[in-house]
Design a protein around this motif. Structure first.
Motif, PDB file in Angstrom:
ATOM      1  N   LYS A 220      48.642  85.026  77.120  1.00 39.38           N
ATOM      2  CA  LYS A 220      47.591  85.762  77.814  1.00 39.38           C
ATOM      3  C   LYS A 220      46.252  85.089  77.515  1.00 39.38           C
ATOM      4  CE  LYS A 220      50.256  89.292  79.113  1.00 39.38           C
ATOM      5  NZ  LYS A 220      50.504  89.642  80.531  1.00 39.38           N
ATOM      6  N   SER A 221      45.401  85.061  78.516  1.00 41.42           N
ATOM      7  CA  SER A 221      44.069  84.482  78.336  1.00 41.42           C
ATOM      8  C   SER A 221      43.024  85.591  78.372  1.00 41.42           C
ATOM      9  CB  SER A 221      43.795  83.475  79.455  1.00 41.42           C
ATOM     10  OG  SER A 221      42.525  82.894  79.301  1.00 41.42           O
TER      11      SER A 221
ATOM     12  N   ASN B  53      40.617  76.277  83.793  1.00 41.98           N
ATOM     13  CA  ASN B  53      41.831  75.535  83.430  1.00 41.98           C
ATOM     14  C   ASN B  53      43.012  76.503  83.402  1.00 41.98           C
ATOM     15  OD1 ASN B  53      40.832  72.675  82.529  1.00 41.98           O
ATOM     16  ND2 ASN B  53      39.409  74.111  81.573  1.00 41.98           N
ATOM     17  N   PRO B  54      43.864  76.485  84.424  1.00 41.38           N
ATOM     18  CA  PRO B  54      44.992  77.422  84.468  1.00 41.38           C
ATOM     19  C   PRO B  54      46.024  77.177  83.375  1.00 41.38           C
ATOM     20  CG  PRO B  54      44.569  76.443  86.630  1.00 41.38           C
ATOM     21  CD  PRO B  54      43.798  75.651  85.626  1.00 41.38           C
ATOM     22  N   TYR B  55      45.991  75.970  82.822  1.00 42.28           N
ATOM     23  CA  TYR B  55      46.943  75.589  81.783  1.00 42.28           C
ATOM     24  C   TYR B  55      46.201  74.943  80.613  1.00 42.28           C
ATOM     25  CZ  TYR B  55      49.843  76.035  85.927  1.00 42.28           C
ATOM     26  OH  TYR B  55      50.425  76.510  87.075  1.00 42.28           O
TER      27      TYR B  55
ATOM     28  N   VAL C 270      53.924  69.702  75.374  1.00 45.36           N
ATOM     29  CA  VAL C 270      53.727  71.150  75.275  1.00 45.36           C
ATOM     30  C   VAL C 270      52.665  71.579  76.274  1.00 45.36           C
ATOM     31  CG1 VAL C 270      53.064  73.080  73.782  1.00 45.36           C
ATOM     32  CG2 VAL C 270      54.288  71.114  72.811  1.00 45.36           C
ATOM     33  N   VAL C 271      52.982  72.584  77.066  1.00 44.54           N
ATOM     34  CA  VAL C 271      52.026  73.128  78.023  1.00 44.54           C
ATOM     35  C   VAL C 271      51.983  74.646  77.867  1.00 44.54           C
ATOM     36  CG1 VAL C 271      51.490  73.498  80.467  1.00 44.54           C
ATOM     37  CG2 VAL C 271      52.334  71.278  79.705  1.00 44.54           C
ATOM     38  N   ILE C 272      50.760  75.176  77.774  1.00 43.68           N
ATOM     39  CA  ILE C 272      50.576  76.620  77.714  1.00 43.68           C
ATOM     40  C   ILE C 272      50.202  77.128  79.098  1.00 43.68           C
ATOM     41  CG2 ILE C 272      49.170  78.502  76.773  1.00 43.68           C
ATOM     42  CD1 ILE C 272      48.825  76.812  74.238  1.00 43.68           C
ATOM     43  N   VAL C 273      50.959  78.094  79.592  1.00 44.87           N
ATOM     44  CA  VAL C 273      50.700  78.725  80.887  1.00 44.87           C
ATOM     45  C   VAL C 273      49.867  79.979  80.656  1.00 44.87           C
ATOM     46  CG1 VAL C 273      51.750  79.857  82.884  1.00 44.87           C
ATOM     47  CG2 VAL C 273      52.852  77.854  81.866  1.00 44.87           C
ATOM     48  N   LYS C 274      48.691  80.025  81.243  1.00 38.32           N
ATOM     49  CA  LYS C 274      47.829  81.208  81.101  1.00 38.32           C
ATOM     50  C   LYS C 274      48.252  82.220  82.159  1.00 38.32           C
ATOM     51  CE  LYS C 274      43.985  78.357  79.444  1.00 38.32           C
ATOM     52  NZ  LYS C 274      42.559  77.969  79.670  1.00 38.32           N
TER      53      LYS C 274
ATOM     54  N   ILE D  98      42.415  88.030  85.236  1.00 35.30           N
ATOM     55  CA  ILE D  98      41.136  87.909  84.529  1.00 35.30           C
ATOM     56  C   ILE D  98      40.056  87.405  85.480  1.00 35.30           C
ATOM     57  CG2 ILE D  98      39.911  86.723  82.675  1.00 35.30           C
ATOM     58  CD1 ILE D  98      41.897  88.814  81.681  1.00 35.30           C
ATOM     59  N   LEU D  99      40.402  86.411  86.296  1.00 38.82           N
ATOM     60  CA  LEU D  99      39.436  85.860  87.247  1.00 38.82           C
ATOM     61  C   LEU D  99      38.978  86.916  88.243  1.00 38.82           C
ATOM     62  CD1 LEU D  99      37.920  83.387  88.359  1.00 38.82           C
ATOM     63  CD2 LEU D  99      39.930  82.925  89.790  1.00 38.82           C
TER      64      LEU D  99
END
Length: 257
Positions: free
Chosen positions: A9-10, A27-29, A56-60, A66-67
């Motif tokens: 979660k962002s 930055n979506p990721y 490694v990629v983090i998916v928000k 949020i946007l």
């Protein structure tokens, strides 16, 4: 080697920008599957991403939600998508986070600048052609497919980027090229060819030198870093500007501050 995808979660979507002419970053990721050897973004990522760059990629996963809240409060401005990831890296094909936020921003009257190495951006041609608020830039560091595979191992091959750039331009989307970082000892004929692509597509050309970073110690990045330290960058960038001016291509340093 497989890529680990982590979902988080962002707390925010729009970040404050220090780039000239840009109000916000998005930055979506976090992290990038392209795994470019020279990419500085790893220095601004969590350790788990930076130390295994490209793996490694983090998916928000909640970034669209949020946007939606932020765009009701923020003043309109120019949003850069993205600055420390590629919003159209392979994971976007299924996640579609970039498409969601792009549509939201354009519908809300924000200007959007996209920088990518991927022709997946053509998937969103419908959104890009419906609005005059968007522009798309492709990073092109070399046209040599073999070299590109070494330094940008999982990115879209250069010739496919060029075709995507041409398609966007032909559809009336404002386009630009980022020649950066300039690979040490890049042949002048190849620089001219990239500039000619910019001329053909009516694209502005931005450039940046090869900036040596702390992680560039071994492998090809170490070799390129050693060469970069010996380059006369003033001579090279002056030559780029001269060629652009002769060919009628608008040109600027990407980082003049």
């Amino acid at each position: 080697m497989g890529v680990s995808v982590i979902r988080k979660k962002s707390r925010t979507a729009l970040g404050k920008s220090n780039l000239p002419g840009v109000d916000y970053t998005l930055n979506p990721y976090t992290g990038c599957m392209h795994g470019c050897v020279y990419c500085y973004a790893r220095l601004y990522c969590p350790q788990e991403v930076g130390e295994r760059w490209g793996a490694v990629v983090i998916v928000k996963e909640n970034i669209a939600e949020i946007l939606a809240k932020e765009i009701r409060k923020k003043r309109k401005g120019r949003v850069m998508v993205s600055t420390i990831t590629d919003a159209y890296q392979p994971v976007e094909r299924n996640e579609r986070l970039t498409r969601k936020v792009l549509e939201m921003l354009l519908n809300s009257g924000f200007r959007v600048s996209i920088q990518t190495k991927s022709d997946l951006v053509l998937r969103d041609l419908d959104l890009l052609t419906q609005s005059k608020l968007a522009d798309v830039g492709f990073t092109i560091t070399t046209l040599d497919e073999k070299l590109a595979k070494e330094i940008e191992p999982n990115a879209t091959p250069p010739q496919r980027r060029v075709k995507a750039l041409e398609r966007l331009s032909s559809e009336g989307v404002k386009t630009w090229i980022f020649l950066g970082p300039i690979i040490p000892e890049l042949d002048e004929s190849e620089i001219k060819e990239i500039i000619e692509i910019a001329r053909f597509t009516s694209s502005m050309l931005y450039y940046d030198i090869y900036r040596v970073k702390s992680f560039m110690k071994t492998g090809i990045e170490g070799i390129l870093a050693e060469k970069a330290r010996k380059m006369n960058w003033k001579t090279i960038t002056t030559k780029i500007r001269e060629i652009c001016h002769r060919r009628g291509v608008k040109v600027a340093s990407a980082f003049w501050y």
